[in-house]
Enzyme design. Structure first.
Site, short mmCIF file in Angstrom:
data_model
loop_
_atom_site.label_atom_id
_atom_site.label_comp_id
_atom_site.label_asym_id
_atom_site.label_seq_id
_atom_site.Cartn_x
_atom_site.Cartn_y
_atom_site.Cartn_z
N ILE A 394 0.82 -1.22 0.00
CA ILE A 394 0.00 0.00 0.00
C ILE A 394 0.85 1.26 0.00
O ILE A 394 0.31 2.37 -0.04
CB ILE A 394 -0.95 0.03 1.21
CG1 ILE A 394 -0.18 -0.08 2.52
CG2 ILE A 394 -1.99 -1.07 1.10
CD1 ILE A 394 -1.05 0.05 3.75
N GLY A 395 2.16 1.10 0.01
CA GLY A 395 3.01 2.29 -0.04
C GLY A 395 4.46 1.96 0.20
O GLY A 395 4.83 0.84 0.58
N ALA A 398 10.30 5.64 3.87
CA ALA A 398 11.75 5.80 3.90
C ALA A 398 12.38 4.46 4.27
O ALA A 398 12.18 3.93 5.35
CB ALA A 398 12.13 6.87 4.92
N PHE A 399 13.11 3.88 3.34
CA PHE A 399 13.85 2.64 3.54
C PHE A 399 12.96 1.46 3.86
O PHE A 399 13.37 0.55 4.58
CB PHE A 399 14.91 2.81 4.64
CG PHE A 399 15.85 3.95 4.41
CD1 PHE A 399 16.87 3.84 3.49
CD2 PHE A 399 15.68 5.14 5.09
CE1 PHE A 399 17.73 4.90 3.27
CE2 PHE A 399 16.53 6.21 4.87
CZ PHE A 399 17.57 6.09 3.95
N GLY A 400 11.75 1.43 3.37
CA GLY A 400 10.90 0.28 3.63
C GLY A 400 9.64 0.27 2.79
O GLY A 400 9.26 1.27 2.20
N VAL A 402 5.46 -0.83 2.78
CA VAL A 402 4.33 -0.96 3.70
C VAL A 402 3.28 -1.89 3.09
O VAL A 402 2.90 -1.72 1.93
CB VAL A 402 3.71 0.42 4.02
CG1 VAL A 402 2.61 0.28 5.07
CG2 VAL A 402 4.78 1.39 4.51
N LYS A 417 5.15 -2.36 8.12
CA LYS A 417 6.28 -1.76 7.42
C LYS A 417 7.48 -2.70 7.52
O LYS A 417 7.91 -3.07 8.60
CB LYS A 417 6.62 -0.40 8.01
CG LYS A 417 7.69 0.36 7.24
CD LYS A 417 7.88 1.74 7.82
CE LYS A 417 8.95 2.51 7.07
NZ LYS A 417 9.17 3.86 7.65
N ASP A 511 11.28 14.84 7.25
CA ASP A 511 10.63 14.39 6.01
C ASP A 511 9.14 14.74 6.03
O ASP A 511 8.30 13.91 5.71
CB ASP A 511 10.83 12.88 5.83
CG ASP A 511 10.65 12.44 4.37
OD1 ASP A 511 10.67 13.32 3.48
OD2 ASP A 511 10.50 11.23 4.13
#
Length: 722
Positions: A394-395, A398-400, A402, A417, A511
């Site tokens: 679903i998305g 930052a560095f992962g 989800v 995540k 961010d």
């Protein structure tokens, strides 16, 4: 003999009457299922098509699409006795699934429909193919399974069931979150829709299981006769997408309808309401869907135990000393045993802690790095996400990545995540763990727990029903109303004020952007993704690092020095404020002519230029029309400019921003001409020397030997970084 003749005549008369009744009613009763239907029995409209034995209402496309499809039983069904106001009873069971090739895109949903027309198909998006924007077709009754929260239709969230009576604004709504059913999970969902003509009650049941739930998700009274236009209506399903790749499949369908007699007695079903479909009409594949786990059996109370002992004593069946001593002895033994076990446990914990004191490894996250609500096992999170299926993505944070997950133990829908496997990714995740695990605020995404097994680090968050702010602003068919926008900005400002000034250690998010602002079912803002966040002691100067974040949101001094402070977060928030008010992205490509290459337009610069020209209100989102308070819009735009001031010292704190947004503080005077910010050569060189990374990889500085300063944001002789 005459008595026998009369009795025989009476029996014959009753048989004849029953035969005539059945003959007269045979045309009015309908029953079918997918096992008996043929191709000619179904009518496919719009995007609807057949696929491997199922009916798909929308297209199988990997690119976002807006469309609608409908499938109907080709023969009209008698829903009202001609010349009367008696409506039919009906029962329908169906199994369906909703999958999305790109789960981050916005869906639409599907609906069970009773329609007066077999040619009409409605609009896409929130209309679900049931109706169009002009409400051209009246006499429609539908049970919607909606995956798109549309404020136009007063939807409660993007995962609900609704009863629609000649309107897409549902008369009754059932929240599927309550029973743990996720329409967009891709799992097979079963539903029962039952209506009684005699009691005028409709019941809608939804479950993953093949067994009908005890309680309906919707149960309400309405007179079907008042809403249908014709005696004969068409029945089927419709579905739609809205700029998405959502696929709606009807895997099984059975339907039956019949009439009660004139006295209200159901000649076929004496209970007065249609029964659930028989087992042979159920979806034969539905049993492969794992039902929610049963709840644990209740533990019997002490009262029941002592009562049982007394009963045994009374019957002479209890001969041991414990029974003879009665319940007092039981309580004493249990208490002593519990005390002894607690004492042993405390001793063991003390001994183990002494042994392990001073021994710390990267694997001992649970005790030293994070203080979380719960530790999950890798097995249950893998099961929850279907093995981290790409269809559950679903998305990307930052560095992962989800994933959408359904926890097997509770049925709760969560966001999982999963960190990238690079060393940097794990370092960022550990940072996120250590920071967000201690944070508690209503406008932050809540962390439910974590997992660190098999070399993986996983974070489990509450799933936000309405996705991210950028999706709602730029990819939704609906226009986000101004009151919602103002509430979202106030929520984010409150979260940042908490991070900057109310935490034990100051947290710099680094961010802040629309895609990291999540929206719950009430469109309340929840700030998330702390992968780039840093904790520092209050009033301490932060270390210089590589500038990280998203262009368009980054403060000029952060790009230049690599030092993230609360003021750099304030600048990013200012960009979000202007983005929400204007409906424009921070960086947009503009076409300068036919066949010519587009150029990038910076939102902050554009609003500053409008302010200089005295045309600030031109920045307001034209899609809002006049549906906003002009003074409130002006105030918000001025707050955005104050936060995006080139000089970090001139930017307000987030606590003051909150006060300005609610009208408790005046917005500071923002100069018409955008100010410039200068760094001396010596200051800049000292900053660069303090950096831990060569910033020349990020920015290129062009200077001449005669230049002795760098200017941000105003002069053509310096470095324009905004």
């Amino acid at each position: 003999m005459s008595f026998f003749s009369c009795g025989f005549c009476s029996i014959v008369a009753k048989i004849l009457l029953l035969s005539l009744f059945l003959a007269g009613n045979s045309f009015s009763e309908t029953q079918f299922d997918f096992g008996t239907l043929t191709l000619t029995s179904l009518k496919l409209l719009g995007d609807a098509h057949l696929s491997n034995g199922s009916v798909r209402l929308t297209r199988d496309l990997t690119v976002p699409n807006s469309g609608a499809g409908k499938v109907l039983y080709s023969k009209p069904v008698n829903f009202r006795r001609p010349g009367t106001r008696n409506s039919a009873s009906f029962s329908s069971f169906f199994s369906f699934s909703i999958t999305n090739l790109n789960p981050s895109s916005i869906g639409g949903g599907l609906a069970f429909v009773i329609s007066p027309d077999d040619q009409f198909i409605g609009d896409a998006g929130g209309f679900l193919g049931v109706m169009d924007r002009k409400n051209t077709l009246n006499g429609v009754v539908a049970v919607e399974f909606d995956t798109l929260m549309d404020t136009q239709f007063k939807d409660i969230n993007g995962n609900h069931v609704g009863l629609d009576l000649n309107s897409m604004i549902s008369t009754r709504v059932g929240d599927l979150e309550i029973i743990g059913v996720d329409l967009k999970s891709g799992d097979l969902v079963n539903s029962w829709v039952e209506y009684s003509g005699s009691t005028q009650m409709i019941n809608v049941y939804v479950s993953y299981s093949n067994v009908k739930p005890k309680d309906p998700i919707i149960s309400t009274a309405f007179d079907l006769n008042e809403y249908i236009l014709n005696d004969f209506m068409f029945v089927g399903f419709s579905g739609s997408t809205q700029g998405s790749t959502e696929i709606h499949s009807i895997e099984w369908w059975s339907f039956s309808s019949f009439f009660d007699d004139d006295t209200g007695y159901n000649s076929v079903f004496p209970t007065g309401r249609p029964p659930p479909p028989p087992a042979n009409l159920m979806n034969p594949t539905a049993d492969t869907v794992k039902p929610p786990p049963p709840s644990l059996a209740p533990v019997e109370s002490d009262h029941n135990d002592t009562a049982a002992i007394q009963e045994k004593e009374k019957n002479g069946k209890c001969h041991n000393q414990l029974c003879k001593d009665g319940p007092g002895a039981v309580v004493g033994v249990v208490t002593a045993g519990a005390f002894f076990l607690v004492f042993c446990a405390v001793a063991l914990i003390w001994a183990y802690s002494k042994k392990m004191k001073g021994v710390k490894t990267p694997e001992t996250l649970a005790s030293d790095v994070i203080k979380m609500p719960r530790e999950f096992t890798y097995k249950e999170l893998k099961f929850a996400t279907k093995g981290f299926d790409s269809n559950r993505v679903i998305g990307h944070g930052a560095f992962g990545t989800v994933y959408r997950g359904i926890l097997p133990a509770t049925g709760d829908i969560v966001a999982v995540k999963r960190c990238s496997h690079s060393g940097q990714g794990k370092a960022e995740f550990l940072s996120e763990l250590s920071i967000i695990g201690t944070l508690r605020h209503r406008n932050l995404v809540r962390l439910q727990g974590w997992c660190h097994e098999k070399g993986e680090i996983l974070l489990v968050y509450d799933l936000m029903a309405n996705g991210s702010l950028d999706k709602v602003l730029f990819e939704s068919r609906m226009v986000l109303p101004w009151p919602y926008r103002h509430k979202i900005l106030l929520g984010v400002a409150s979260a940042l004020a908490y991070l900057h000034q109310e935490c034990e250690n100051q947290v710099i998010h680094r961010d802040i952007k629309a895609s990291n602002i999540m929206l719950d079912e009430g469109f309340n803002a929840r700030l998330g993704d702390f992968g780039l966040a840093r904790q520092i002691e209050h009033d301490k100067s932060p270390d210089a690092t590589v500038a990280a974040g998203t262009m368009g949101y980054l403060a000029p001094e952060y790009l230049l020095t690599g030092r993230a402070t609360e003021k750099t977060d304030v600048f990013s928030f200012g960009a979000v404020v202007l983005e929400v008010a204007s409906g424009r992205r921070p960086i947009e490509k503009e076409v300068i002519g036919v066949g010519k290459v587009g150029v990038s337009s910076n939102l902050v610069e554009w609003v500053w230029s409008l302010h200089r020209e005295g045309r600030l209100m031109v920045a307001s989102d034209p899609r809002l029309g006049n549906e906003y308070h002009e003074e409130e819009m002006r105030r918000v735009l001025m707050v955005g400019l104050a936060c995006s001031h080139p000089d970090p010292m001139a930017r307000p704190t987030m606590r003051v921003v909150v006060q300005m947004l609610v009208g408790e503080a005046e917005v500071p005077i923002v100069p018409r001409t955008k100010p410039t910010l200068s760094f001396s050569t010596s200051q800049l060189l000292m900053t660069l020397q303090d950096s831990v990374t060569d910033l020349n990889e990020i920015i290129t500085i062009s200077t001449s030997s005669s230049e002795n300063s760098f200017t941000c944001g105003g002069s053509s002789h310096g470095l324009d970084l905004v």
